[in-house]
Write an enzyme that holds these catalytic residues in place. Structure first.
Site, PDB file in Angstrom:
ATOM      1  N   LYS A   1      46.805  13.563  39.040  1.00  0.00           N
ATOM      2  CA  LYS A   1      47.406  14.217  37.877  1.00  0.00           C
ATOM      3  C   LYS A   1      48.720  14.841  38.280  1.00  0.00           C
ATOM      4  O   LYS A   1      48.860  15.333  39.397  1.00  0.00           O
ATOM      5  CB  LYS A   1      46.479  15.330  37.387  1.00  0.00           C
ATOM      6  CG  LYS A   1      45.187  14.830  36.822  1.00  0.00           C
ATOM      7  CD  LYS A   1      44.510  15.930  36.014  1.00  0.00           C
ATOM      8  CE  LYS A   1      43.342  15.385  35.238  1.00  0.00           C
ATOM      9  NZ  LYS A   1      42.077  15.466  35.984  1.00  0.00           N
TER      10      LYS A   1
ATOM     11  N   ASP B   1      49.530  24.743  49.573  1.00  0.00           N
ATOM     12  CA  ASP B   1      48.317  24.249  48.909  1.00  0.00           C
ATOM     13  C   ASP B   1      48.321  22.721  48.903  1.00  0.00           C
ATOM     14  O   ASP B   1      48.954  22.077  48.060  1.00  0.00           O
ATOM     15  CB  ASP B   1      48.229  24.813  47.489  1.00  0.00           C
ATOM     16  CG  ASP B   1      46.880  24.520  46.854  1.00  0.00           C
ATOM     17  OD1 ASP B   1      46.107  23.731  47.429  1.00  0.00           O
ATOM     18  OD2 ASP B   1      46.602  25.084  45.777  1.00  0.00           O
TER      19      ASP B   1
ATOM     20  N   SER C   1      45.502  19.554  49.242  1.00  0.00           N
ATOM     21  CA  SER C   1      44.059  19.287  49.215  1.00  0.00           C
ATOM     22  C   SER C   1      43.563  18.660  50.516  1.00  0.00           C
ATOM     23  O   SER C   1      44.231  17.788  51.094  1.00  0.00           O
ATOM     24  CB  SER C   1      43.735  18.346  48.059  1.00  0.00           C
ATOM     25  OG  SER C   1      42.366  17.993  48.099  1.00  0.00           O
ATOM     26  N   ALA C   2      42.379  19.087  50.918  1.00  0.00           N
ATOM     27  CA  ALA C   2      41.727  18.480  52.088  1.00  0.00           C
ATOM     28  C   ALA C   2      41.396  17.005  51.837  1.00  0.00           C
ATOM     29  O   ALA C   2      41.110  16.264  52.785  1.00  0.00           O
ATOM     30  CB  ALA C   2      40.458  19.258  52.437  1.00  0.00           C
ATOM     31  N   ASP C   3      41.452  16.566  50.573  1.00  0.00           N
ATOM     32  CA  ASP C   3      41.201  15.147  50.278  1.00  0.00           C
ATOM     33  C   ASP C   3      42.149  14.245  51.061  1.00  0.00           C
ATOM     34  O   ASP C   3      41.765  13.150  51.505  1.00  0.00           O
ATOM     35  CB  ASP C   3      41.410  14.852  48.777  1.00  0.00           C
ATOM     36  CG  ASP C   3      40.378  15.515  47.888  1.00  0.00           C
ATOM     37  OD1 ASP C   3      39.413  16.105  48.403  1.00  0.00           O
ATOM     38  OD2 ASP C   3      40.550  15.444  46.646  1.00  0.00           O
TER      39      ASP C   3
ATOM     40  N   VAL D   1      36.213  15.051  46.540  1.00  0.00           N
ATOM     41  CA  VAL D   1      36.499  13.737  47.117  1.00  0.00           C
ATOM     42  C   VAL D   1      36.316  13.787  48.640  1.00  0.00           C
ATOM     43  O   VAL D   1      35.646  12.923  49.226  1.00  0.00           O
ATOM     44  CB  VAL D   1      37.926  13.274  46.741  1.00  0.00           C
ATOM     45  CG1 VAL D   1      38.344  12.056  47.558  1.00  0.00           C
ATOM     46  CG2 VAL D   1      38.004  12.962  45.247  1.00  0.00           C
TER      47      VAL D   1
ATOM     48  N   LYS E   1      31.751  24.609  44.694  1.00  0.00           N
ATOM     49  CA  LYS E   1      32.624  23.442  44.861  1.00  0.00           C
ATOM     50  C   LYS E   1      32.772  23.226  46.365  1.00  0.00           C
ATOM     51  O   LYS E   1      33.307  24.080  47.080  1.00  0.00           O
ATOM     52  CB  LYS E   1      33.980  23.714  44.202  1.00  0.00           C
ATOM     53  CG  LYS E   1      35.022  22.641  44.435  1.00  0.00           C
ATOM     54  CD  LYS E   1      36.365  23.037  43.816  1.00  0.00           C
ATOM     55  CE  LYS E   1      37.496  22.187  44.377  1.00  0.00           C
ATOM     56  NZ  LYS E   1      38.818  22.700  43.961  1.00  0.00           N
TER      57      LYS E   1
ATOM     58  N   GLU F   1      31.439  11.178  43.180  1.00  0.00           N
ATOM     59  CA  GLU F   1      31.475  12.598  43.558  1.00  0.00           C
ATOM     60  C   GLU F   1      30.769  13.473  42.519  1.00  0.00           C
ATOM     61  O   GLU F   1      30.442  13.019  41.418  1.00  0.00           O
ATOM     62  CB  GLU F   1      32.928  13.062  43.739  1.00  0.00           C
ATOM     63  CG  GLU F   1      33.771  12.935  42.487  1.00  0.00           C
ATOM     64  CD  GLU F   1      34.936  13.916  42.443  1.00  0.00           C
ATOM     65  OE1 GLU F   1      34.726  15.111  42.689  1.00  0.00           O
ATOM     66  OE2 GLU F   1      36.053  13.466  42.125  1.00  0.00           O
TER      67      GLU F   1
END
Ligand code: PSU
Ligand code: MN
Length: 303
Positions: A162, A141, A143-145, A109, A89, A27
């Site tokens: 993390k 919140d 992540s779209a990952d 990602v 981003k 990435e």
């Protein structure tokens, strides 16, 4: 316009796809937003070298001039590293407008999985994935990952996530979406800087060939989505859990105070943690990425 007309392959990646040779995608948000210059560029170039040493062709991905690029030149990597936060981003929701405007974007990602899949690349190495943030029960919140892992057939090799995230909720989300999560040489989800989180993963494998077989099985089963391989940071580079968790708590408190939101959250926390730990977290981050590239290359070689 069709998907293939949007894809741009480097000559090396194009040749590797034609010859069916092992390829590992990487990435570029990690370059622009995940690490400071010049360590970001050094790390990206070292990842490509390590990938080649392990018998696979590296395909660093980004959006350049509105094209979905797999395989960047050293100059393009240097550009993304120098520009840093000035580059967009780019996650899934950003690709249509970046393409329409002919802009550049550093792929997360999620977006890297989209580029890799469009190029026909099935294995991808990175540091950590995005996930369910702490407090997501009110902020939403997430992540779209995580959605991308359910939808796009790419195997992502990472060092877990993390603990800026809620790791328990992140695992629950992956379970709900039916994403296969495999611990490489571990029964536990690694917490990026440390090897342990106390959270069990559903599957363990000690053999890259077995993981490659699972990728092939997923395709044979007609699953649309990908797979997550979690690979713990090597023992000698892992950090003291109390020290890193204290830094993470401090960083999250400051983000909340400053009202940091949306796509800014993850880059803000990453930079803060690096400052608080005096750079030792960056050194650990770099080492675990190298290790993930090695494992990803071994998986790709067995496909
Ligand atoms: N976590 C890290 N390093 C990173 C990222 C996450 O430890 O560089 C980046 C990756 O590109 C990941 C993205 O896909 O942040 C997730 O951002 P968001 O939470 O806004 O989806
Ligand atoms: Mn988010």
């Amino acid at each position: 316009m069709n998907e293939q007309s949007l894809v741009c392959l480097s000559p090396e990646v194009e040749e590797a796809i034609r010859a069916n040779r092992p390829i590992v995608a990487m990435e570029s948000t990690i370059i622009s937003h995940g690490m400071p210059y010049p360590q970001n560029v050094e790390t990206a170039l070292n990842c490509q070298r390590i990938c080649r040493e392990n018998g696979a062709v590296p395909a660093t991905c980004a959006i350049i001039g509105g094209k979905l690029c797999a395989g960047l030149t050293d100059e393009q990597i240097d550009y993304l590293g120098r520009e840093g936060h000035r580059v967009t981003k780019a996650s899934r929701r950003d690709l249509p407008m970046l393409v329409a405007k002919g802009m550049d974007g550093a792929t997360t990602v999620a977006a890297t999985m989209i580029v890799a899949a469009a190029a026909g690349i099935r294995v991808f190495a990175t540091g950590g994935i995005g996930g369910v943030h702490r407090g997501a029960e009110t902020t939403m919140d997430i992540s779209a990952d995580l959605e991308e892992l359910k939808e796009t057939p790419v195997c992502v090799v990472c060092a877990g996530a993390k603990s800026i995230l809620d790791l328990n909720l992140t695992m629950e989300y992956l379970e709900t979406k039916g994403v296969p999560v495999i611990g490489f040489g571990t029964d536990e989800l690694p917490a990026f800087y440390t090897r342990k989180s106390g959270i069990k993963v559903p599957w363990r494998s000690d053999d890259p060939k077995e993981i490659a077989d699972a990728i092939n099985a997923s395709r044979a089963l007609g699953y649309p989505g990908g797979m997550l391989v979690v690979n713990p940071i090597p023992e000698e580079y892992s950090m003291d859990a109390d020290a890193i968790n204290k830094a993470i708590d401090e960083a999250i408190a400051e983000a909340n105070e400053k009202g940091i939101k949306g796509k800014e959250t993850t880059p803000f926390l990453l930079a803060k943690i690096k400052d608080i730990t005096g750079g030792s977290s960056l050194a650990a981050n770099i080492r675990l990425v190298y290790h993930n590239v090695e494992v990803a290359a071994q998986i790709a070689a067995n496909l």
